[in-house]
Every structure is written in structure tokens, then in C-alpha cells.
Design a protein around this motif. Structure first.
Motif, mmCIF file in Angstrom:
data_model
loop_
_atom_site.group_PDB
_atom_site.id
_atom_site.type_symbol
_atom_site.label_atom_id
_atom_site.label_comp_id
_atom_site.label_asym_id
_atom_site.label_seq_id
_atom_site.Cartn_x
_atom_site.Cartn_y
_atom_site.Cartn_z
ATOM 1 N N LEU A 186 0.809 -1.213 0.000
ATOM 2 C CA LEU A 186 0.000 0.000 0.000
ATOM 3 C C LEU A 186 0.846 1.269 0.000
ATOM 4 N N LYS A 187 1.986 1.232 0.681
ATOM 5 C CA LYS A 187 2.767 2.458 0.818
ATOM 6 C C LYS A 187 3.410 2.872 -0.501
ATOM 7 N N THR A 188 4.024 1.927 -1.202
ATOM 8 C CA THR A 188 4.731 2.265 -2.440
ATOM 9 C C THR A 188 3.859 2.105 -3.674
ATOM 10 N N GLY A 189 2.699 1.416 -3.555
ATOM 11 C CA GLY A 189 1.852 1.172 -4.713
ATOM 12 C C GLY A 189 2.447 0.169 -5.670
ATOM 13 N N VAL A 190 3.315 -0.715 -5.156
ATOM 14 C CA VAL A 190 3.980 -1.714 -5.993
ATOM 15 C C VAL A 190 3.271 -3.059 -5.849
ATOM 16 N N VAL A 191 3.014 -3.702 -6.990
ATOM 17 C CA VAL A 191 2.451 -5.049 -7.026
ATOM 18 C C VAL A 191 3.552 -6.024 -7.432
ATOM 19 N N ILE A 192 3.689 -7.114 -6.699
ATOM 20 C CA ILE A 192 4.647 -8.154 -7.037
ATOM 21 C C ILE A 192 3.874 -9.329 -7.615
ATOM 22 N N CYS A 193 4.187 -9.671 -8.859
ATOM 23 C CA CYS A 193 3.543 -10.788 -9.545
ATOM 24 C C CYS A 193 4.567 -11.900 -9.761
ATOM 25 N N VAL A 194 4.103 -13.136 -9.694
ATOM 26 C CA VAL A 194 4.996 -14.273 -9.857
ATOM 27 C C VAL A 194 4.425 -15.224 -10.890
ATOM 28 N N GLY A 195 5.240 -15.561 -11.871
ATOM 29 C CA GLY A 195 4.925 -16.578 -12.857
ATOM 30 C C GLY A 195 6.234 -17.266 -13.177
ATOM 31 N N VAL A 196 6.644 -17.233 -14.434
ATOM 32 C CA VAL A 196 7.980 -17.697 -14.784
ATOM 33 C C VAL A 196 9.027 -16.764 -14.171
ATOM 34 N N ALA B 221 13.598 -5.339 -1.557
ATOM 35 C CA ALA B 221 13.082 -3.980 -1.688
ATOM 36 C C ALA B 221 12.063 -3.951 -2.822
ATOM 37 N N ALA B 222 10.861 -3.477 -2.520
ATOM 38 C CA ALA B 222 9.763 -3.534 -3.498
ATOM 39 C C ALA B 222 10.066 -2.730 -4.754
ATOM 40 N N GLN B 223 10.695 -1.584 -4.635
ATOM 41 C CA GLN B 223 10.863 -0.690 -5.773
ATOM 42 C C GLN B 223 12.093 -0.984 -6.618
ATOM 43 N N THR B 224 13.072 -1.711 -6.042
ATOM 44 C CA THR B 224 14.313 -1.960 -6.787
ATOM 45 C C THR B 224 14.616 -3.433 -7.018
ATOM 46 N N GLY B 225 14.030 -4.311 -6.226
ATOM 47 C CA GLY B 225 14.351 -5.727 -6.332
ATOM 48 C C GLY B 225 15.611 -6.120 -5.600
ATOM 49 N N LYS B 226 16.241 -5.178 -4.895
ATOM 50 C CA LYS B 226 17.460 -5.486 -4.148
ATOM 51 C C LYS B 226 17.148 -6.449 -3.005
#
Length: 428
Positions: A320-330, A379-384
Motif C-alpha cells: 500500500l505504501k509504495t503502490g507496488v504489485v509483485i507478480c509471480v509466474g515464470v 526492496a519492493a521498488q528496486t528488487g534489491k
């Protein structure tokens, strides 16, 4: 003799100084009361990124299947029951047994948070499970999905009524509305549990506000993805197809169609933004795709981005804070919903399974090097990668910033670190 009398009198002077001619002792001010803070519970796990180092409370327990932050409380399924716990103290507020004959009879996503986009409306937790109704009279035993709804005090708000004969339909809860439909557990692994063959929608008073029946046309599947801001997001989809004719029915205007999108594949609603895969055609052939972002209230296109290759979004988590959605598939893919763009993409070779996302950090279960499961923080915004091989991660967070952690048969409440304090929840 006189010496002994004097000695006795002066000994008594310790109790009454005036008896020995001594001036009375000055009365001391009473010492100020000291308030000792209760000692913090011991926690011997590794530090968890995004949380303070030490918990504020602990409580015996374990076996969480899934959990949500419910205003100032937590709700979680464990074993064959639904438990609501106070987020500030860890005190159990209620435990509701479920009519489960087997723990495998939970829905694929058994617990969801419903708020309907109205910040004034208190959220509720909805647990979806396969309820067993014993045989009675001429009616044999029935096993059908049902909903149980509780508020943040643990009070039962609503539950699906018993099945009505052999109709195959059940009443389900959708953001303060009741939908008569069936439930597709396979489709329920997506962004929102999908209700199939919806027929009618009623409000809390039992008044019908929409009719979704369309006769006996079996060339289409009817679906309901959910209710957002008083609008039912429904679809008609050709058999053996994933392409939707998507529409929003205004439940405050007798089910009138508010907007319509054609040739799209629904991905999810995050906050007030609907995300969909749009097919671009030349004549009858699909030649390209875009990832489109729409205002769920108006259907207006907000942003359009290139569609990520081999993209799938079967089990997203939303921060909710960053507005980032993490999706998982391949792959593991992060999408900035507000900006309408893909932020980063990484391979999902370790079986990345998101558990929760809060205040800029995504927590996930992954495959460890020894074959056992472990956890990581990203990290949601960078993937670190912020931490790897963690023994545990948060399961959920309350609106006021307390995270629920389970570790070796104990529940812990950790405050979210000040630099990552959460924003108030909106829709989920």
C-alpha cells in the motif's frame, strides 16, 4: 541505674526523638513513583528488514495458514479455526471453529480483506472454506464452499446460509454485498477469488441490486471478480478462452452498466486501479499485447505499458505504501501501479512465493540450498535483496504498524521501523 534509664530513653529516641530532647526529624517528601516499563519479550531470531529489532509482545502459538491485518487486529486461519488477535497486545479476541472435515478443504486463498474503498468503513476478514452440511431428512450430506466474515473485534458479522437444495449456488460475501454464485477454486488462485455463474447481488438488507443472469447462453462463462467502490466487476468470457468482455455494474444504480472494456484479460484491482492485459488485434488476429491501467470507478485508461514477456500474475501481493504489485509466474515482476510501468524483473528459479508486502519491503518464501524452505526480504521498488535465508518473516501488518511474526511456536508483534511506517490501508 540512672545510666540504664538514660540508655533506654535514648534507644526509644530512635523511635521518638523528642524523648531525648532531640529536635524532631524533618519529614521527607515521599519518593516519586517510578514507572518501570515491562521488559520486552525475548526473541532469538535474526533481525528482519523493515521491522524494529525487538518485539513489543509475544504469545504462544503457531501453525498460521494465512493472515491479514484487520485494522488494529490480526485475523488468521490455523488448523480448523479462524482466530482474531489484538495487534497492540497479542491478546486473543476470538477463535471461531470452522465446520471443516479436513484442513485441505480451505479455498486456495482462504482469507481475504474486504473494505470496498471507503476509508470510513471498517474492514472485515472473509474466510472461505468448504463447509460440510450433514445429511438430514431427504437431503444427503453436502459439501460446498462458504464464507465466514468477522470484524476486528472478532465478532461474526455474517456467514453463508446453509445450501438451498441442489441448486449448486451459495451466497458469498463481496465487500458488504451478497452474491449468489458458485466458487471456482482453481480460478481463486488469481488476484481475487473468482465467483462463477453469478446470478443475483443483494445488499446487506437483502434487497436485490443487480441481476447477472443472461438466459441459457452456454457459449459464455459468467464471472464476478469482486466489488470495488460499489461497482461489481463482472465478465462474460467465451468457453475455453481467457479474454473477457469486462463490465462494471453500479450497485447503487440498480446494476446499471457504468463502463465496459472488451478484449482484455483481468489481472487485478489494486487500490483504485484495475490492471488488465489488452489484446491488440489486426482484423481477427491478436498481434500484440499491452499492460493497461484503468480507473476502477470510471473505466478510464490511465496508463499503458509494454507487456512483459512471459508475464503471469497468479498470486500477487500489493504494498500500500509504495503502490507496488509483485507478480509471480515464470519471473518475479514488480509493477508500479500509479506510474503504470514495470519496475524490475527477476527469474523465479527459487520458487519465489510472496507472503506479504509492507512499507517498501516484500517478504517471500523460497527454496533453500539444502532443499528446505527459507525466507528472503526484497526492496519492493528496486528488487534489491535485503536479507536471505531468514527463518521467518511477517505474515501481516495492522493499520497502525504492528507486524505479526511466527517463530518456533511463538507469535511476536514487531513494530514497523519508523523509516518504513505504513500508510493507512485503502482497498486490498
Amino acid at each position: 541505674m540512672r545510666r540504664w534509664r538514660t540508655l533506654v530513653v535514648c534507644v526509644l529516641a530512635a523511635i521518638a526523638p523528642a524523648a531525648c530532647g532531640a529536635p524532631p526529624a524533618t519529614e521527607r517528601e515521599p519518593a516519586a513513583a517510578t514507572t518501570e516499563k515491562p521488559s520486552q519479550p525475548a526473541y532469538n531470531g535474526l533481525p528482519i528488514p523493515g521491522l524494529e529489532d525487538r518485539p513489543v509482545w509475544s504469545s504462544p502459538g503457531g501453525g498460521i495458514r494465512t493472515a491479514v491485518g484487520l485494522s488494529s487486529s490480526f485475523a488468521f486461519t490455523s488448523g480448523k479455526s479462524l482466530t482474531v488477535m489484538d495487534g497492540a497486545t497479542g491478546k486473543k479476541l476470538s477463535s471461531v471453529p470452522l465446520a471443516l472435515s479436513d484442513e485441505r478443504l480451505y479455498a486456495d486463498r482462504p482469507l481475504v480483506l474486504a473494505r470496498d474503498g471507503d476509508q470510513r468503513q471498517q474492514p472485515v476478514a472473509v474466510v472461505r472454506y468448504m463447509r460440510v452440511t450433514p445429511a438430514s431428512g431427504f437431503q444427503g450430506q453436502q459439501t460446498k464452499y462458504a464464507d465466514l466474515v468477522v470484524d476486528n473485534t472478532g465478532r461474526t458479522v455474517w456467514q453463508s446460509p446453509p445450501p438451498d437444495g441442489q441448486s449448486g449456488h451459495t451466497d458469498f460475501y463481496q465487500s458488504d454485498y451478497r452474491v449468489r454464485a458458485t466458487f471456482d477454486n482453481y480460478a481463486g488462485s488469481g488476484p481475487k477469488p473468482v465467483l462463477m455463474r453469478p446470478t443475483t447481488i443483494t445488499d446487506a438488507s437483502g434487497t436485490q441490486v443487480a441481476n447477472l443472469e443472461d438466459g441459457n447462453d452456454y457459449s459464455y462463462k459468467r464471472k464476478l471478480y469482486g466489488v470495488y467502490d460499489g461497482k461489481a466487476i463482472a465478465a462474460r468470457t467465451e468457453q475455453n478462452s481467457r479474454i473477457d468482455d469486462l463490465m462494471a455494474l453500479d450497485l447503487r444504480a440498480n446494476g446499471k452498466t457504468a463502463w465496459r472494456l472488451t478484449d482484455v484479460e483481468f489481472i487485478g484491482v489494486f487500490g483504485s486501479t484495475l490492471v488488465a492485459k489488452k489484446n491488440r488485434r489486426e482484423r481477427t488476429l491478436v498481434v500484440d499485447y499491452t499492460l493497461d491501467f484503468y480507473d476502477v470507478r470510471t473505466g478510464k485508461l490511465l496508463q499503458s505499458a509494454a507487456y512483459p514477456p512471459r508475464f503471469n500474475c497468479s498470486r500477487p501481493v500489493y504494498d500500500l505504501k509504495t503502490g507496488v504489485v509483485i507478480c509471480v509466474g515464470v519471473s518475479v515482476i514488480a509493477i508500479d501501479v500509479a506510474a503504470g510501468k514495470v519496475l524490475w524483473q527477476q527469474p523465479a528459479s527459487r520458487g519465489f512465493r510472496p507472503v506479504a508486502a509492507m512499507s517498501g519491503v516484500v517478504y517471500a518464501e523460497v527454496n533453500g540450498s539444502s532443499g528446505s524452505d527459507t525466507f528472503m526480504a526484497v526492496a519492493a521498488q528496486t528488487g534489491k535483496v535485503l536479507a536471505d535465508n531468514l527463518p521467518t518473516v511477517p505474515q501481516a501488518v495492522t493499520d497502525d504498524g504492528v507486524a505479526l511474526v511466527e517463530h518456533f511456536g511463538e507469535f511476536y508483534g514487531f513494530r514497523v521501523a519508523p523509516s518504513t511506517a505504513p500508510l493507512p490501508s485503502t482497498t486490498t
